[in-house]
Design a protein around this motif. Sequence first.
Motif, PDB file in Angstrom:
ATOM      1  N   SER A  30      53.241  19.521  62.000  1.00 19.31           N
ATOM      2  CA  SER A  30      52.949  20.508  63.035  1.00 19.31           C
ATOM      3  C   SER A  30      52.557  21.860  62.458  1.00 19.31           C
ATOM      4  N   ASN A  31      52.767  22.091  61.165  1.00 16.86           N
ATOM      5  CA  ASN A  31      52.407  23.356  60.548  1.00 16.86           C
ATOM      6  C   ASN A  31      51.027  23.373  59.921  1.00 16.86           C
ATOM      7  N   TYR A  32      50.276  22.317  60.115  1.00 15.18           N
ATOM      8  CA  TYR A  32      48.973  22.195  59.484  1.00 15.18           C
ATOM      9  C   TYR A  32      47.849  22.384  60.487  1.00 15.18           C
ATOM     10  N   ALA A  33      46.830  23.102  60.059  1.00 11.74           N
ATOM     11  CA  ALA A  33      45.574  23.074  60.793  1.00 11.74           C
ATOM     12  C   ALA A  33      44.913  21.724  60.533  1.00 11.74           C
ATOM     13  N   MET A  34      44.357  21.133  61.576  1.00 12.13           N
ATOM     14  CA  MET A  34      43.767  19.799  61.462  1.00 12.13           C
ATOM     15  C   MET A  34      42.317  19.830  61.918  1.00 12.13           C
ATOM     16  N   GLY A  35      41.524  19.004  61.274  1.00 11.57           N
ATOM     17  CA  GLY A  35      40.129  18.918  61.675  1.00 11.57           C
ATOM     18  C   GLY A  35      39.595  17.504  61.548  1.00 11.57           C
ATOM     19  N   TRP A  36      38.652  17.187  62.391  1.00 10.91           N
ATOM     20  CA  TRP A  36      37.863  15.964  62.264  1.00 10.91           C
ATOM     21  C   TRP A  36      36.465  16.354  61.812  1.00 10.91           C
ATOM     22  N   PHE A  37      35.977  15.654  60.819  1.00  9.37           N
ATOM     23  CA  PHE A  37      34.628  15.848  60.312  1.00  9.37           C
ATOM     24  C   PHE A  37      33.918  14.494  60.308  1.00  9.37           C
ATOM     25  N   ARG A  38      32.605  14.540  60.158  1.00 13.28           N
ATOM     26  CA  ARG A  38      31.870  13.284  60.031  1.00 13.28           C
ATOM     27  C   ARG A  38      30.709  13.469  59.068  1.00 13.28           C
ATOM     28  N   GLN A  39      30.305  12.376  58.475  1.00 13.53           N
ATOM     29  CA  GLN A  39      29.177  12.412  57.554  1.00 13.53           C
ATOM     30  C   GLN A  39      28.218  11.290  57.910  1.00 13.53           C
ATOM     31  N   PRO A  40      27.128  11.651  58.591  1.00 11.11           N
ATOM     32  CA  PRO A  40      26.119  10.648  58.917  1.00 11.11           C
ATOM     33  C   PRO A  40      25.412  10.168  57.651  1.00 11.11           C
ATOM     34  N   PRO A  41      24.778   9.023  57.689  1.00 12.35           N
ATOM     35  CA  PRO A  41      24.077   8.512  56.505  1.00 12.35           C
ATOM     36  C   PRO A  41      23.033   9.502  55.995  1.00 12.35           C
ATOM     37  N   GLY A  42      23.114   9.814  54.718  1.00  9.72           N
ATOM     38  CA  GLY A  42      22.136  10.698  54.091  1.00  9.72           C
ATOM     39  C   GLY A  42      22.257  12.163  54.442  1.00  9.72           C
ATOM     40  N   GLU A  46      29.961  17.277  58.362  1.00  6.85           N
ATOM     41  CA  GLU A  46      29.890  18.298  59.405  1.00  6.85           C
ATOM     42  C   GLU A  46      31.156  18.299  60.250  1.00  6.85           C
ATOM     43  N   PHE A  47      31.456  19.461  60.779  1.00 10.64           N
ATOM     44  CA  PHE A  47      32.627  19.644  61.627  1.00 10.64           C
ATOM     45  C   PHE A  47      32.404  18.973  62.973  1.00 10.64           C
ATOM     46  N   VAL A  48      33.467  18.342  63.471  1.00  5.94           N
ATOM     47  CA  VAL A  48      33.413  17.712  64.793  1.00  5.94           C
ATOM     48  C   VAL A  48      34.360  18.414  65.761  1.00  5.94           C
ATOM     49  N   ARG A  72      46.950  15.930  69.474  1.00  5.38           N
ATOM     50  CA  ARG A  72      47.913  15.682  68.408  1.00  5.38           C
ATOM     51  C   ARG A  72      49.265  15.322  69.001  1.00  5.38           C
ATOM     52  N   ASP A  73      49.975  14.462  68.299  1.00  9.83           N
ATOM     53  CA  ASP A  73      51.332  14.078  68.668  1.00  9.83           C
ATOM     54  C   ASP A  73      52.198  14.402  67.455  1.00  9.83           C
ATOM     55  N   ASN A  74      52.847  15.558  67.495  1.00 11.63           N
ATOM     56  CA  ASN A  74      53.623  16.004  66.336  1.00 11.63           C
ATOM     57  C   ASN A  74      54.787  15.074  66.036  1.00 11.63           C
ATOM     58  N   ALA A  75      55.350  14.464  67.049  1.00 10.37           N
ATOM     59  CA  ALA A  75      56.474  13.548  66.837  1.00 10.37           C
ATOM     60  C   ALA A  75      56.046  12.322  66.032  1.00 10.37           C
ATOM     61  N   LYS A  76      54.787  11.952  66.172  1.00  9.01           N
ATOM     62  CA  LYS A  76      54.264  10.785  65.449  1.00  9.01           C
ATOM     63  C   LYS A  76      53.444  11.186  64.237  1.00  9.01           C
ATOM     64  N   ASN A  77      53.345  12.490  63.974  1.00 10.03           N
ATOM     65  CA  ASN A  77      52.529  12.974  62.850  1.00 10.03           C
ATOM     66  C   ASN A  77      51.110  12.421  62.917  1.00 10.03           C
ATOM     67  N   THR A  78      50.541  12.424  64.096  1.00 11.12           N
ATOM     68  CA  THR A  78      49.241  11.799  64.297  1.00 11.12           C
ATOM     69  C   THR A  78      48.320  12.701  65.103  1.00 11.12           C
ATOM     70  N   VAL A  79      47.064  12.735  64.685  1.00 10.91           N
ATOM     71  CA  VAL A  79      46.011  13.422  65.410  1.00 10.91           C
ATOM     72  C   VAL A  79      45.020  12.366  65.889  1.00 10.91           C
ATOM     73  N   TYR A  80      44.511  12.575  67.080  1.00 11.90           N
ATOM     74  CA  TYR A  80      43.585  11.619  67.669  1.00 11.90           C
ATOM     75  C   TYR A  80      42.237  12.275  67.951  1.00 11.90           C
ATOM     76  N   LEU A  81      41.221  11.448  67.964  1.00  9.04           N
ATOM     77  CA  LEU A  81      39.908  11.896  68.429  1.00  9.04           C
ATOM     78  C   LEU A  81      39.405  10.855  69.409  1.00  9.04           C
ATOM     79  N   GLN A  82      39.449  11.197  70.694  1.00  9.59           N
ATOM     80  CA  GLN A  82      38.926  10.326  71.731  1.00  9.59           C
ATOM     81  C   GLN A  82      37.444  10.588  71.866  1.00  9.59           C
ATOM     82  N   MET A  83      36.651   9.562  71.685  1.00 10.91           N
ATOM     83  CA  MET A  83      35.198   9.714  71.710  1.00 10.91           C
ATOM     84  C   MET A  83      34.638   8.883  72.863  1.00 10.91           C
ATOM     85  N   ASN A  84      34.048   9.549  73.829  1.00  9.86           N
ATOM     86  CA  ASN A  84      33.450   8.898  74.994  1.00  9.86           C
ATOM     87  C   ASN A  84      31.946   9.129  75.007  1.00  9.86           C
TER      88      ASN A  84
END
Length: 125
Positions: A30-42, A46-48, A72-84
Amino acid sequence: QVQLVESGGGLVQAGGSLRLSCAASEGTFSNYAMGWFRQPPGKEREFVAGFSRSGSRTLYADSVKGRFTISRDNAKNTVYLQMNSLKAEDTAVYYCAADRDLFGVVTTPENYDYWGQGTQVTVSS
């Protein structure tokens, strides 16, 4: 040393959904900044989407705003990215990242100390 493990990637048709998970080994997740990034082919990584350390601030790239949701669910130490409403251009390797020294939501990958191994997301058109 924080270890991050992503999961949930796969092959999906355009318009479909996926939920990525990033499980962290560190108990003070819970004390960490979290980020999702992605790298397309070639292309460069990049930040998401990201959270500030407190979790009170979130930020999304314009290309995913309104379609992706970070949580994020701090109790589970997990971050999610729901992509629709996935598009072919969302195809990339997706990475989660963490850092305990950042303030706010940081969009530059070189500022994050810890990274997962990545999970492939492929969207077929």
